[in-house]
Design an enzyme around this catalytic site. Sequence first.
Site, PDB file in Angstrom:
ATOM      1  N   ARG A 173       1.241   8.481   5.564  1.00 28.78           N
ATOM      2  CA  ARG A 173       1.970   9.005   6.716  1.00 28.78           C
ATOM      3  C   ARG A 173       2.751  10.295   6.476  1.00 28.78           C
ATOM      4  NH1 ARG A 173       3.934   3.016   7.769  1.00 28.78           N
ATOM      5  NH2 ARG A 173       3.480   3.077   5.543  1.00 28.78           N
ATOM      6  N   LYS A 225     -10.453  -3.172  -2.928  1.00 28.42           N
ATOM      7  CA  LYS A 225      -9.784  -4.227  -3.724  1.00 28.42           C
ATOM      8  C   LYS A 225     -10.616  -5.503  -3.875  1.00 28.42           C
ATOM      9  CE  LYS A 225      -5.037  -2.826  -2.458  1.00 28.42           C
ATOM     10  NZ  LYS A 225      -5.234  -1.840  -1.390  1.00 28.42           N
ATOM     11  N   ASP A 278     -10.926   2.130  -1.334  1.00 29.02           N
ATOM     12  CA  ASP A 278      -9.895   1.132  -1.681  1.00 29.02           C
ATOM     13  C   ASP A 278     -10.202  -0.207  -1.012  1.00 29.02           C
ATOM     14  OD1 ASP A 278      -7.443  -0.073  -2.335  1.00 29.02           O
ATOM     15  OD2 ASP A 278      -6.347   0.956  -0.739  1.00 29.02           O
ATOM     16  N   THR A 291       2.760  -3.955  -4.352  1.00 29.68           N
ATOM     17  CA  THR A 291       4.173  -3.560  -4.227  1.00 29.68           C
ATOM     18  C   THR A 291       4.877  -4.356  -3.125  1.00 29.68           C
ATOM     19  OG1 THR A 291       3.338  -1.673  -2.978  1.00 29.68           O
ATOM     20  CG2 THR A 291       4.067  -1.235  -5.204  1.00 29.68           C
ATOM     21  N   LYS A 343      -8.428   8.599   0.668  1.00 32.14           N
ATOM     22  CA  LYS A 343      -8.561   7.158   0.407  1.00 32.14           C
ATOM     23  C   LYS A 343      -9.031   6.479   1.688  1.00 32.14           C
ATOM     24  CE  LYS A 343      -4.999   4.107   0.145  1.00 32.14           C
ATOM     25  NZ  LYS A 343      -5.358   2.895   0.892  1.00 32.14           N
ATOM     26  N   ASP A 395     -13.293 -11.695  -6.529  1.00 30.96           N
ATOM     27  CA  ASP A 395     -14.163 -12.856  -6.295  1.00 30.96           C
ATOM     28  C   ASP A 395     -14.686 -13.295  -7.662  1.00 30.96           C
ATOM     29  OD1 ASP A 395     -16.013 -14.717  -5.105  1.00 30.96           O
ATOM     30  OD2 ASP A 395     -16.060 -13.457  -3.317  1.00 30.96           O
TER      31      ASP A 395
HETATM   32  O1  C5P Z   1       1.591   5.898   4.772  1.00 34.04           O
HETATM   33  P1  C5P Z   1       1.791   5.546   3.320  1.00 34.04           P
HETATM   34  O2  C5P Z   1       1.979   6.768   2.439  1.00 34.04           O
HETATM   35  O3  C5P Z   1       2.859   4.490   3.125  1.00 34.04           O
HETATM   36  O4  C5P Z   1       0.399   4.899   2.885  1.00 34.04           O
HETATM   37  C1  C5P Z   1       0.207   4.397   1.594  1.00 34.04           C
HETATM   38  C2  C5P Z   1      -1.189   3.936   1.420  1.00 34.04           C
HETATM   39  O5  C5P Z   1      -1.305   3.305   0.153  1.00 34.04           O
HETATM   40  C3  C5P Z   1      -1.643   2.892   2.444  1.00 34.04           C
HETATM   41  O6  C5P Z   1      -3.045   3.085   2.640  1.00 34.04           O
HETATM   42  C4  C5P Z   1      -1.386   1.582   1.745  1.00 34.04           C
HETATM   43  O7  C5P Z   1      -2.246   0.547   2.173  1.00 34.04           O
HETATM   44  C5  C5P Z   1      -1.676   1.932   0.304  1.00 34.04           C
HETATM   45  N1  C5P Z   1      -1.027   1.075  -0.693  1.00 34.04           N
HETATM   46  C6  C5P Z   1       0.347   0.911  -0.773  1.00 34.04           C
HETATM   47  N2  C5P Z   1       0.889   0.091  -1.734  1.00 34.04           N
HETATM   48  C7  C5P Z   1       0.094  -0.535  -2.599  1.00 34.04           C
HETATM   49  C8  C5P Z   1      -1.287  -0.364  -2.536  1.00 34.04           C
HETATM   50  C9  C5P Z   1      -1.829   0.464  -1.560  1.00 34.04           C
HETATM   51  O8  C5P Z   1       1.081   1.489   0.000  1.00 34.04           O
HETATM   52  N3  C5P Z   1       0.630  -1.270  -3.542  1.00 34.04           N
END
Ligand code: C5P
Length: 232
Positions: A212, A59, A57, A120, A30, A62
């Site tokens: 992560r 998003k 991603d 979220t 992503k 507009d």
């Molecule tokens: O490091 P981690 O697993 O928390 O990363 C989650 C990824 O998913 C990040 O790129 C974050 O921006 C994305 N994301 C999220 N929650 C959302 C939409 C996207 O954590 N609702």
Amino acid sequence: MSRTIIALDFSNKEQVLEFLRQFDEPVYVKIGMELTYACGLDIVKEVKNMGHKIFLDLKLHDIPNTVKGGMKNLAKLGVDIVNCHCAGGIEMMKAAKQGILEGTPEGQQPAKLIGVTVLTSTSKESMNEELGIPGEVIDTVIHYAKNAKEAGLDGVVCSVHEAKAIHEACGDDFLTVTPGIRLAGNSVDDQKRVATPEFAKEQGCDMIVVGRSITKSEDPKATYKAIEEVME
Ligand code: C5P
């Protein structure tokens, strides 16, 4: 097809290339705003040329005509998944889809289009009081998912906790792509509602986005493989 999407949340190209060098086979990644705004869309082309699949991603949100034009240009990149905000409405989502179809080079598979439901990071309080949307978050999520389906989208980004209800409302073939994944024992970091890959699988999530837990793990490749085994 891989069901684990690795979030490449790095701030520069060198870090991305160093990370991807560890993998000897194509993976699903992503690429979000941070990396795109730092490196431009060239990073997307470069990662694609390495053979990896890409969820871009960005998003989009507009007026319909602008989103259509934006998607038309993104579709030329040949990425696998793109997204827009469901909050832009049905007409905007239809325009996004149309843009993808018009921009996809002949003979290529159009990118899947998924809608972002309620972020979220949005609580019930902020949804009710700041955004002025009454009721429970899950009701808005389902409402947005149904709109996305009506507009012809392929699925939505949602939390693991919402995937089951979305499949019940929109059907099993409507994609649920879920971030907020942590392995048992991992730090939660800034995420609020986390879930393990096992729970995501149990809830019927089609694809999970993992950042992560993989990128900061001691052995990213082994961690990725272990997660993939759960999701298969
Ligand atoms: O490091 P981690 O697993 O928390 O990363 C989650 C990824 O998913 C990040 O790129 C974050 O921006 C994305 N994301 C999220 N929650 C959302 C939409 C996207 O954590 N609702």
